[in-house]
Design an enzyme around this catalytic site. Structure first.
Site, PDB file in Angstrom:
ATOM      1  CB  SER A   1      78.256  15.293  36.550  1.00 36.59           C
ATOM      2  OG  SER A   1      78.970  14.119  36.905  1.00 36.59           O
TER       3      SER A   1
ATOM      4  CE1 TYR B   1      83.158  16.964  34.042  1.00 37.31           C
ATOM      5  CE2 TYR B   1      82.585  15.498  35.855  1.00 37.31           C
ATOM      6  CZ  TYR B   1      82.324  16.005  34.597  1.00 37.31           C
ATOM      7  OH  TYR B   1      81.227  15.563  33.895  1.00 37.31           O
TER       8      TYR B   1
END
Length: 239
Positions: A142, A155
């Protein structure tokens, strides 16, 4: 990888979102594709939908990336059925967000176990088969794997880890003929984090865009390796 018919791919978390989009793209190359999900209903439903494309062959498997033995079993089932493994797309992931003061131990552990350890387990389980075929590993990281943000402790940690780990593994195995890349998407229109995609998401990257990107990677001349790819919406809404 210049010929695709009959090649075999394993996509973790392939029952929806990015994983599903990648499965569609690989099936359109007449590949054989195994998708995994934590639940049997999701795996079976997605495999049935993908079969309706009328291209390639689809296998839906129940597997939990947080468990190394579960990943080994998924690979073994694929090898027993199809005899080889050419591509691993380590895609399964979750998102728990919140200030360090509010983030629970359970949500921290689940994020790391799924997004980081799960990728490691998937690659570790698949690597012996991929060495035999001189195959390809593609991890889905990501932009959060290079850009930190408020409320992203778990995250960010998991995706920074995936980005770095993938690059290190690339160096470990490239002399064995195994190619390794990581894709780092920005905003994608998927069901991630319980989001329901709608027309309001038309500006975002679509799941089929990531599928196209995976196809472009595996079609590249074997001498060339794009090891880390950042991809973002070309025209996000103006703030």
């Amino acid at each position: 990888m210049r010929s695709f018919e009959g090649k075999v791919a394993l996509i973790t978390g392939g029952s929806k979102g990015i994983g599903y989009g990648v499965a569609e793209a690989l099936l359109n190359l007449d590949m054989r594709v195994a998708i995994t999900s934590r639940t049997e209903d999701s795996a079976v439903k997605a495999a049935k939908q993908l079969t309706q494309l009328g291209r390639g062959k689809v296998l839906g498997l129940v597997a939990d990336v947080r468990n190394y033995e579960s990943q080994k079993e998924a690979v073994n089932v694929i090898l027993e059925k199809w005899g080889q493994l050419d591509i691993l797309v380590a895609n399964a992931g979750i998102g728990h967000f919140g200030s360090i003061e509010d983030l629970s131990i359970e949500h921290w552990q689940e994020t790391i176990d799924t997004n980081l350890s799960g990728v490691f387990y998937s690659i570790k389980a698949a690597l012996p088969a991929l060495r035999k075929t001189q195959g390809y590993v593609i991890t889905i990281s990501s932009l959060a794997g290079t850009n930190f943000f408020e409320g992203g402790a778990a995250y960010n940690a998991s995706k920074f880890g995936v980005t770095g780990m993938t690059q290190a593994i690339m160096l470990d195995v490239r002399n064995h003929g195994v190619k390794v890349s990581t894709i780092m998407p920005g905003s994608v229109a998927t069901h991630f984090n319980d989001h329901e995609p709608s027309d309001k998401d038309s500006w975002k990257i679509q799941k089929e865009d990531i599928g196209d990107l995976v196809v472009n990677l595996i079609k590249m001349n074997p001498r060339t390796l794009p090891s880390k790819i950042e991809v973002r919406p070309s025209q996000p809404p103006q703030k």
